[in-house]
Enzyme design. Sequence first.
Site, PDB file in Angstrom:
ATOM      1  N   LYS A 276      -6.860  -7.800  22.437  1.00 44.78           N
ATOM      2  CA  LYS A 276      -7.200  -7.767  20.968  1.00 44.78           C
ATOM      3  C   LYS A 276      -6.767  -6.528  20.411  1.00 44.78           C
ATOM      4  O   LYS A 276      -7.177  -5.302  20.771  1.00 44.78           O
ATOM      5  CB  LYS A 276      -9.034  -7.770  21.064  1.00 44.78           C
ATOM      6  CG  LYS A 276      -9.142  -8.031  19.392  1.00 44.78           C
ATOM      7  CD  LYS A 276     -10.782  -7.193  19.233  1.00 44.78           C
ATOM      8  CE  LYS A 276     -10.809  -5.962  19.069  1.00 44.78           C
ATOM      9  NZ  LYS A 276     -10.049  -5.547  17.775  1.00 44.78           N
TER      10      LYS A 276
ATOM     11  N   THR B 229     -14.311   7.619  22.428  1.00 39.92           N
ATOM     12  CA  THR B 229     -15.187   7.852  23.516  1.00 39.92           C
ATOM     13  C   THR B 229     -16.588   7.005  23.176  1.00 39.92           C
ATOM     14  O   THR B 229     -17.211   6.308  24.353  1.00 39.92           O
ATOM     15  CB  THR B 229     -15.551   9.253  23.624  1.00 39.92           C
ATOM     16  OG1 THR B 229     -14.188   9.636  24.088  1.00 39.92           O
ATOM     17  CG2 THR B 229     -16.567   9.491  24.610  1.00 39.92           C
ATOM     18  N   GLU B 230     -17.035   6.859  22.044  1.00 38.58           N
ATOM     19  CA  GLU B 230     -18.307   6.093  21.857  1.00 38.58           C
ATOM     20  C   GLU B 230     -18.358   4.596  22.241  1.00 38.58           C
ATOM     21  O   GLU B 230     -18.998   4.034  22.874  1.00 38.58           O
ATOM     22  CB  GLU B 230     -18.517   6.310  20.407  1.00 38.58           C
ATOM     23  CG  GLU B 230     -19.710   6.007  19.936  1.00 38.58           C
ATOM     24  CD  GLU B 230     -20.025   5.881  18.292  1.00 38.58           C
ATOM     25  OE1 GLU B 230     -18.904   6.389  17.721  1.00 38.58           O
ATOM     26  OE2 GLU B 230     -20.841   5.141  17.783  1.00 38.58           O
TER      27      GLU B 230
ATOM     28  N   GLU C 183      -9.101   4.768  28.277  1.00 36.89           N
ATOM     29  CA  GLU C 183      -8.417   5.842  27.810  1.00 36.89           C
ATOM     30  C   GLU C 183      -9.121   6.275  26.411  1.00 36.89           C
ATOM     31  O   GLU C 183      -8.811   5.347  25.409  1.00 36.89           O
ATOM     32  CB  GLU C 183      -7.000   5.482  27.572  1.00 36.89           C
ATOM     33  CG  GLU C 183      -6.128   6.638  27.447  1.00 36.89           C
ATOM     34  CD  GLU C 183      -5.713   7.146  25.944  1.00 36.89           C
ATOM     35  OE1 GLU C 183      -6.315   8.131  25.821  1.00 36.89           O
ATOM     36  OE2 GLU C 183      -4.752   6.679  25.485  1.00 36.89           O
TER      37      GLU C 183
ATOM     38  N   CYS D 191      -4.547  10.594  20.169  1.00 36.24           N
ATOM     39  CA  CYS D 191      -5.816  11.076  21.197  1.00 36.24           C
ATOM     40  C   CYS D 191      -5.513  12.207  21.818  1.00 36.24           C
ATOM     41  O   CYS D 191      -6.360  12.942  22.263  1.00 36.24           O
ATOM     42  CB  CYS D 191      -6.090   9.705  22.315  1.00 36.24           C
ATOM     43  SG  CYS D 191      -4.671   9.248  23.084  1.00 36.24           S
TER      44      CYS D 191
ATOM     45  N   GLU E 164     -13.498  15.102  17.922  1.00 39.50           N
ATOM     46  CA  GLU E 164     -12.093  14.528  17.442  1.00 39.50           C
ATOM     47  C   GLU E 164     -12.084  14.360  16.204  1.00 39.50           C
ATOM     48  O   GLU E 164     -12.882  13.435  15.647  1.00 39.50           O
ATOM     49  CB  GLU E 164     -11.937  13.180  18.416  1.00 39.50           C
ATOM     50  CG  GLU E 164     -10.596  12.834  18.251  1.00 39.50           C
ATOM     51  CD  GLU E 164     -10.424  11.566  19.344  1.00 39.50           C
ATOM     52  OE1 GLU E 164     -11.108  10.653  19.291  1.00 39.50           O
ATOM     53  OE2 GLU E 164      -9.150  11.412  19.894  1.00 39.50           O
TER      54      GLU E 164
HETATM   55  P1  NAI Z   1     -12.891   2.371  17.990  1.00 36.52           P
HETATM   56  O1  NAI Z   1     -12.839   2.817  19.210  1.00 36.52           O
HETATM   57  O2  NAI Z   1     -14.065   1.604  17.031  1.00 36.52           O
HETATM   58  O3  NAI Z   1     -11.617   1.265  18.026  1.00 36.52           O
HETATM   59  C1  NAI Z   1     -10.608   0.859  19.146  1.00 36.52           C
HETATM   60  C2  NAI Z   1     -10.610  -0.610  19.480  1.00 36.52           C
HETATM   61  O4  NAI Z   1     -12.043  -1.019  20.051  1.00 36.52           O
HETATM   62  C3  NAI Z   1     -10.460  -1.531  18.425  1.00 36.52           C
HETATM   63  O5  NAI Z   1      -9.528  -2.537  18.563  1.00 36.52           O
HETATM   64  C4  NAI Z   1     -11.882  -1.984  17.836  1.00 36.52           C
HETATM   65  O6  NAI Z   1     -11.748  -3.491  17.241  1.00 36.52           O
HETATM   66  C5  NAI Z   1     -12.503  -1.958  19.385  1.00 36.52           C
HETATM   67  N1  NAI Z   1     -13.906  -2.203  19.337  1.00 36.52           N
HETATM   68  C6  NAI Z   1     -14.956  -1.370  18.618  1.00 36.52           C
HETATM   69  N2  NAI Z   1     -16.158  -1.603  18.765  1.00 36.52           N
HETATM   70  C7  NAI Z   1     -15.977  -2.450  19.959  1.00 36.52           C
HETATM   71  C8  NAI Z   1     -16.883  -2.924  21.030  1.00 36.52           C
HETATM   72  N3  NAI Z   1     -18.321  -2.569  20.892  1.00 36.52           N
HETATM   73  N4  NAI Z   1     -16.624  -3.481  21.958  1.00 36.52           N
HETATM   74  C9  NAI Z   1     -15.210  -3.782  22.166  1.00 36.52           C
HETATM   75  N5  NAI Z   1     -14.427  -3.248  21.510  1.00 36.52           N
HETATM   76  C10 NAI Z   1     -14.485  -2.552  20.364  1.00 36.52           C
HETATM   77  O7  NAI Z   1     -12.212   3.233  17.130  1.00 36.52           O
HETATM   78  P2  NAI Z   1     -12.298   3.330  15.662  1.00 36.52           P
HETATM   79  O8  NAI Z   1     -13.582   3.056  14.766  1.00 36.52           O
HETATM   80  O9  NAI Z   1     -11.114   2.457  14.933  1.00 36.52           O
HETATM   81  O10 NAI Z   1     -11.937   4.987  15.290  1.00 36.52           O
HETATM   82  C11 NAI Z   1     -13.144   5.761  15.301  1.00 36.52           C
HETATM   83  C12 NAI Z   1     -12.675   6.933  15.822  1.00 36.52           C
HETATM   84  O11 NAI Z   1     -12.403   6.851  17.154  1.00 36.52           O
HETATM   85  C13 NAI Z   1     -11.483   7.892  15.381  1.00 36.52           C
HETATM   86  O12 NAI Z   1     -11.798   8.538  14.130  1.00 36.52           O
HETATM   87  C14 NAI Z   1     -10.882   8.485  16.354  1.00 36.52           C
HETATM   88  O13 NAI Z   1     -11.709   9.796  16.434  1.00 36.52           O
HETATM   89  C15 NAI Z   1     -11.365   7.663  17.509  1.00 36.52           C
HETATM   90  N6  NAI Z   1     -10.286   6.965  18.022  1.00 36.52           N
HETATM   91  C16 NAI Z   1      -9.630   7.576  19.112  1.00 36.52           C
HETATM   92  C17 NAI Z   1      -8.426   6.512  19.695  1.00 36.52           C
HETATM   93  C18 NAI Z   1      -7.776   6.981  20.823  1.00 36.52           C
HETATM   94  O14 NAI Z   1      -6.492   6.699  21.110  1.00 36.52           O
HETATM   95  N7  NAI Z   1      -8.467   7.970  21.701  1.00 36.52           N
HETATM   96  C19 NAI Z   1      -7.982   5.357  19.092  1.00 36.52           C
HETATM   97  C20 NAI Z   1      -8.808   5.150  17.885  1.00 36.52           C
HETATM   98  C21 NAI Z   1      -9.724   5.867  17.425  1.00 36.52           C
END
Ligand code: NAI
Length: 794
Positions: A192, A246-247, A266, A300, A397
């Site tokens: 996804k 991380t959340e 990750e 990240c 972050e």
């Molecule tokens: P996110 O963690 O919500 O999204 C990442 C992926 O997880 C997306 O494909 C999303 O659709 C999916 N997702 C969201 N909720 C889910 C759930 N409950 N179960 C399974 N999949 C789920 O990150 P988001 O909201 O796009 O960004 C928020 C913050 O997270 C950013 O500001 C950043 O600080 C951090 N982030 C960190 C990343 C990293 O590579 N470490 C990448 C993206 C965001």
Amino acid sequence: MSIAEKFVSMEYGPAPEDPKEARAWLERHKQRFAHFINGTWQAPAAGEYFDTIDPSTGEKLASVAQGGATDIDAAVRAARAASLQWRALSPHTRARYLYAVARLAQKHSRLLAVLETMDNGKPIRESRDIDIPLVARHFYYHAGWAQLLPQQFPEYEPCGVVGQIIPWNFPLLMLAWKIAPALATGNTVVLKPAEFTPLTALAFAELCQEAGLPPGVVNIVTGDGSTGEALVKHPDVDKIAFTGSTEVGRAIRGATAASHKRLSLELGGKSPFIIFDDADLDSAVEGLVDGIWFNQGQVCCAGSRLLMQESIAETLTGKIRDRMSTLRIGPPLDKAIDIGAIVARVQLDRIQRLVAQGVAEGATCWQPKVALPSRGFYYPPTLLSNVHPTSIVAQQEIFGPVLAAMTFRTPREAVELANNTVYGLASCVWSESINVALHVAAQLKAGVVWVNCANLFDAACGFGGYRESGYGREGGREGLLEYVEPRWFKHAPKLPASSAPIAPEPEEPAEATAPVIDRTVKLYIGGKQARPDSGYSLAVRAADGRLLGEAPLGNRKDIRNAVEAARKMEAWAKATAHNRAQVLYYCAENLAQRREEIVHRLAAVVGEKQAAAESDCSIERIFSYAAWADKFDGAVHNPPFRNIAIAMNEPIGTVGVICPAEVPLLGFFSLVMPLLAVGNTVIAVPSEKYPLITGDLYQLFDTSDLPGGAVNIVTGYASQLLKTLAEHDDVDAIWCYGDDATVAAAKAMSTGNLKQVWTNEGRVIDWFDAKQGEGQWFLEHATQVKNIWVPYGE
Ligand code: NAI
């Protein structure tokens, strides 16, 4: 402006990349995309679509299917149906498919780069020169692993169907990091992509068709977090691999706890960028450009916390500001742009909010005077100085082009500040002294350390975090291990549900019954025998019901004391491998000497035969890990840059261990010794059935030169002690052997600090069988790989 005038002013003119081909591709799909399931495009069951936009303009690029549980189910079924055929192919055939995908990624690289930039907002220079070449490199590298799999992993099987969820910051690269190792090891995939950036994943689906990949091997279901959630919860998925916040990682850990899905995470980071006064400052500033302004800081592993040695802070800040003033921000398709658009309005809002909060907390904000484009989501490069280490901008972050700067005086202070975070993904160290740089690198709690360089990646070098940055690695040999399982373990029988009562009434204090018992043992904490805080004890009975003795009923306080003692014993991790081996050999020697009396006591509970076998096998097992202690080395990778990457197998830290009930002596050593061999410290909860073994164990350790605190033993009810261990923020990992309910509890209770949890998944391990009960599989789980990149040459 004429050419001659431009030559004099040295101003860049616009140099836009032509999006014609990408637009034609969108046209061909009528700007509307279904899911890619079982090799074909399938409309979403609920008929819902969402828009994906170009963040540099706000313009809609396409409608994309919103996946629901029905779509996920269809994709998982397709992946399951394809699984047997895919894993039955010869490794060479799978290698050829991966090789074909790599070639196609190169062939279509321009289309992919432009699409990526349009959907994500990142500069075309980056998608063209970094993202897409690394995508191809990843598939080539893993085509190689597919070929070598039977030679290198003869005893392993693929996990099966893998659910993969990726973020929006490196959409196609994260896809490659996930799909390439999964396919190379014979898994099939449901992926996804992130809702902001689904397009290159859909273009990749076409590459799979073009490569002739069998239907169902790769399935792409688009949608938002709820689609991801449906994938995580699907009962027929064997493993989840996630990259993102991380959340959400924490939520996924919780949601998968009661299942036996493998999990790799990750997650986020707040990576330190340390500059010492002897660094080449101009190079360090260029490193910072890569470290925090690459991909608008939406990385990240971004070097988002600048730690400057105090003596150079002023000079360095001046240089950084000068360099920031030359960064060009604007339309990302322009080839001369350094900083493109932020991925979405919500992310821009988040950056603005966090910076405002940082300023309110006392930080000084500096931004170069740059004109931002009038439409789209842009944020200027930003330097926050005078940041307090506890400020939100030093701890959270931001995921934007924002650098939070602090100073330090000594290397020790630099390390303290650097590690003052819940994360541990990456770090940079700049010093012309290789001694200083490597000394500091060794002390940083991070999965990657870049020495005098920043943000370098290669498929051969594992990438992944320590602490709340997640667990598991992507890339390298260690990355493959996330997608395979020992064959015997996959097919091991279920352990019967434990019949132990959850919290039986405690016995009277030990003193009261002392006259009638054979033996009273104590807890073993910090190298000393300790009375339990509760003052209560457990009666331990022989197989025939006879009272054998009393074991202390440990509680929360005892576990906390044991954790404190274990954490203080850092010297064990720093001891030389030779030294650790010597201590382990000495333990084996002492066990051999006491064999008769230990067998005699143990026999009352497990019978003569098992007691003798446990004892003999334990001596051998300890020998094995003494042997491994100075042989479980890392590796030196040679990525395609002028760099070496030193992959170190580092201990995880302090590990809580729940030992098997039925095999009291051998089970204890089988779990504790591999952890000790590589430098972890341990709090072990011994067999609930025969906790009196503790008395034999501490006598053994006391006479074997094991430093106090390296192993701590707390007896009591495993379920209660597990809870305290799993919830303790200073425990870095849990190893838990138990039935289904116990291992599910271990995972569910460990979400707080996202500790690594390794369990038997409720299956039986035959501890007497060396193939099952010892070896590299244990050592791999007892360590985490840190890659230290060191450049060479002028
Ligand atoms: P996110 O963690 O919500 O999204 C990442 C992926 O997880 C997306 O494909 C999303 O659709 C999916 N997702 C969201 N909720 C889910 C759930 N409950 N179960 C399974 N999949 C789920 O990150 P988001 O909201 O796009 O960004 C928020 C913050 O997270 C950013 O500001 C950043 O600080 C951090 N982030 C960190 C990343 C990293 O590579 N470490 C990448 C993206 C965001």
